[in-house]
Design an enzyme around this catalytic site. Structure first.
Site, short mmCIF file in Angstrom:
data_model
loop_
_atom_site.label_atom_id
_atom_site.label_comp_id
_atom_site.label_asym_id
_atom_site.label_seq_id
_atom_site.Cartn_x
_atom_site.Cartn_y
_atom_site.Cartn_z
CE1 TYR A 1 31.60 60.25 -17.69
CE2 TYR A 1 33.64 61.31 -16.98
CZ TYR A 1 32.81 60.20 -17.03
OH TYR A 1 33.19 59.05 -16.38
CB SER B 1 35.98 53.26 -11.41
OG SER B 1 35.14 52.88 -12.47
CE1 TYR C 1 29.04 51.15 -12.49
CE2 TYR C 1 31.02 51.29 -13.83
CZ TYR C 1 29.99 51.90 -13.12
OH TYR C 1 29.94 53.27 -13.05
CB THR D 1 28.51 49.93 -8.54
OG1 THR D 1 29.59 50.52 -7.81
CG2 THR D 1 27.53 51.01 -8.96
CE LYS E 1 29.53 54.41 -5.40
NZ LYS E 1 29.01 54.61 -6.75
CG HIS F 1 25.91 56.27 -10.04
ND1 HIS F 1 26.31 54.97 -9.84
CD2 HIS F 1 26.74 56.75 -11.01
CE1 HIS F 1 27.32 54.68 -10.65
NE2 HIS F 1 27.62 55.75 -11.36
CB SER G 1 24.52 60.96 -3.58
OG SER G 1 24.81 59.74 -4.27
N GLY G 2 26.17 64.09 -3.28
CA GLY G 2 25.87 65.48 -2.93
C GLY G 2 26.75 66.08 -1.85
#
Ligand SMILES: Cc1cc2nc3c(=O)[nH]c(=O)nc-3n(C[C@H](O)[C@H](O)[C@H](O)COP(=O)(O)O)c2cc1C
Length: 376
Positions: free
Chosen positions: A26, A108, A131, A156, A250, A274, A304-305
Site C-alpha cells: 500500500y 490528509s 480531496y 488535491t 495539488k 501522486h 513525486s519521486g
C-alpha cells in the site's frame, strides 16, 4: 543521524522488513505496471549538474522562504492517508517531526488523527489537504480546518477516481483490513508491527467518524461516495470563496492547468502525479516544472519521486519553491516511528547541504538553472 542507514533506500528496506506485505505494498506501490513510479525516479537523470568551481562554499544555507515564513529546508511532508497503518499515531508523529525540524506538514483528508486532534497535539504551522469531495462535505471539512487554525488549504485534484493499484488488488487491501490467511501469516512474520497494531486497534478515518459512521467501513464508504469526479474550475472558485487564507492546488502536470488554477484564485500549485499511484504513464512533475514556473507568477511546489537531496536541489534549480516528500518520510515512519522520520529529514537536509557544496553554490536561495544542463 543513524550510521547504519545512510539513505532513504535503507529506510525503504527496513520498512519492507518491518511491515506485513499488504501494508508495505500500500505504501510502496503505484498504478498498473508501475512504469510511472519508475519514471518519476528516472526523470531526474535528464538533468546533470554543471558544478561551479573556485567559489566559496565554506558557509552554506539550506533554508528557504515560502509564504512569508523562513523554513529550515526546501522540503515539506506531503499529505498521505492511513498513516497509522504504518505506525500508531502516524499523523501526529509526522506532524511533530516536521514541527521540530522546522518544515511544513500537510494533513490528509484520509488521516487517522482528526483535523482537531493534530492541531491540538502537534506544534508548528498546519496545512490541510482536501480531496475533491461533494460541496456539502467540502464545506464542513474546510470550516473545521479554519476553526482549528490551519493556515493553508491544499486541494488535491488528481483523485476524482481512485487509481488502479494492482498490488493492493492482489493483496485484497481494503478498509478495514481483511483477516485473510496471508495477512495472518504475514502478521506472525512481522511481530513488532502486529503487536503495535493489536495494542492500538484498527485506525479510523478520523475526519469521517460520527454516530452514523462508527465503523471504518462506513467511514471509507462515505469518503468514496463523496468523491467528485466532476470537479471543475467553478468548483475550485467555490472553494476559493469559502477559504480566506492560502489555497494551493495539488496534482497539476500541464502548464495551462496551472494558469487556470491561478485564474480561479489559487495562490500557487503543487506539481504532482501522486507519486505514480493514479495514472500510470504520466509525465513526471520535474519535466514540466520549468514551463509552469515560466507561465505563472505564484509559488510552484513539486512532488513525486524525490528520494535524494540532489533531486530536491534539481527541482529548486528549475524554479520550484519547495518540494514535498511522500514515501521518503513514510519509510522512516514505518521503519522506526517518529525517530525514523526525524532521521530521514536529517539525512535529506545533509544531502541537500552536501549537494550545494559539490555544485559550488552557497545557498538554496542562490540556486538557478545555470547549475543544470538537460542531457536528453
Ligand atoms: C501511502 C500514500 C498515501 C497517500 N495519500 C494521499 C492523500 O491522502 N492525499 C493526497 O493528496 N496525496 C496522497 N498521496 C500522494 C502524496 O501526497 C504525494 O503526492 C506522493 O507521495 C509523492 O510521491 P513520492 O511518494 O514519490 O514522494 C499519498 C501517497 C502515498 C505514498
Amino acid at each position: 543521524m543513524n550510521s547504519r542507514r545512510v539513505n532513504v533506500e535503507d529506510y525503504r528496506r527496513l520498512a519492507r522488513k518491518t511491515l506485513p506485505r499488504v501494508i508495505f505494498d500500500y505504501l510502496d506501490g503505484g498504478a498498473e505496471d508501475e512504469k510511472g513510479l519508475a519514471h518519476n525516479r528516472n526523470a531526474f537523470d535528464q538533468w546533470r549538474f554543471t558544478p561551479h568551481r573556485l567559489t566559496d562554499v565554506s558557509q552554506r544555507d539550506i533554508s528557504t522562504s515560502l509564504f512569508g515564513t523562513r523554513w529550515s529546508a526546501p522540503f515539506a511532508i506531503a499529505p498521505t492517508g492511513f498513516n497509522s497503518a504504518l505506525w500508531p499515531d502516524g499523523d501526529i508523529k509526522l506532524a511533530s517531526a516536521a514541527a521540530s525540524a522546522g518544515i511544513p506538514f500537510i494533513l490528509s483528508t484520509a488521516s487517522n488523527a482528526s483535523i482537531e486532534e493534530v492541531a491540538r497535539c502537534a506544534e508548528g504551522e498546519k496545512w490541510f489537504q482536501l480531496y475533491v469531495v461533494q460541496q456539502q462535505l467540502a464545506e464542513k471539512l474546510v470550516m473545521r480546518a479554519l476553526k482549528a487554525g490551519y493556515t493553508t488549504l491544499i486541494v488535491t485534484v488528481d483523485v476524482g477516481v481512485n487509481g488502479n493499484r494492482e498490488r493492493d488488488r492482489h493483496n485484497q487491501f481494503s478498509l478495514p483490513l481483511k483477516s485473510t490467511p496471508s495477512l495472518i501469516l504475514s502478521g506472525c512474520l512481522h511481530p513488532s508491527w502486529t503487536l503495535r497494531f493489536l495494542q492500538n486497534g484498527m485506525p479510523q478515518l478520523a475526519n469521517f467518524v460520527s454516530t452514523e459512521n462508527g465503523s471504518l467501513q462506513a467511514q471509507a464508504a462515505v469518503m468514496s461516495r463523496q468523491m467528485d469526479a466532476g470537479f471543475n474550475p467553478n468548483s475550485l472558485k467555490r472553494l476559493r470563496e469559502l477559504w480566506p487564507y492560502r489555497l494551493l492546488v495539488k496534482g497539476i502536470i500541464r502548464p495551462e492547468d496551472a494558469e487556470v488554477c491561478i485564474s480561479c484564485g489559487a495562490d500557487g500549485v503543487i506539481l504532482s502525479n501522486h507519486g505514480g499511484r493514479q495514472l500510470d504513464g504520466s509525465l513526471a512533475p520535474i519535466e514540466t516544472l520549468a514551463e509552469v514556473v515560466a507561465r505563472i507568477d505564484r509559488p510552484v511546489l513539486a512532488d513525486s519521486g524525490f528520494r535524494r537531496g540532489s533531486d530536491i536541489v534539481k527541482a529548486i534549480c528549475l524554479g520550484a519553491d519547495m518540494v514535498l516528500l511522500g514515501r521518503a518520510t513514510l519509510y522512516g515512519l514505518a521503519a522506526r516511528g517518529q525517530q525514523g522520520v526525524d532521521e530521514v529529514i536529517a539525512l535529506l537536509k545533509a544531502e541537500v547541504d552536501c549537494t550545494l557544496a559539490q555544485i559550488g553554490c552557497p545557498a538554496v536561495d542562490e540556486l538557478s538553472a545555470a547549475y543544470l544542463r538537460r542531457v536528453s
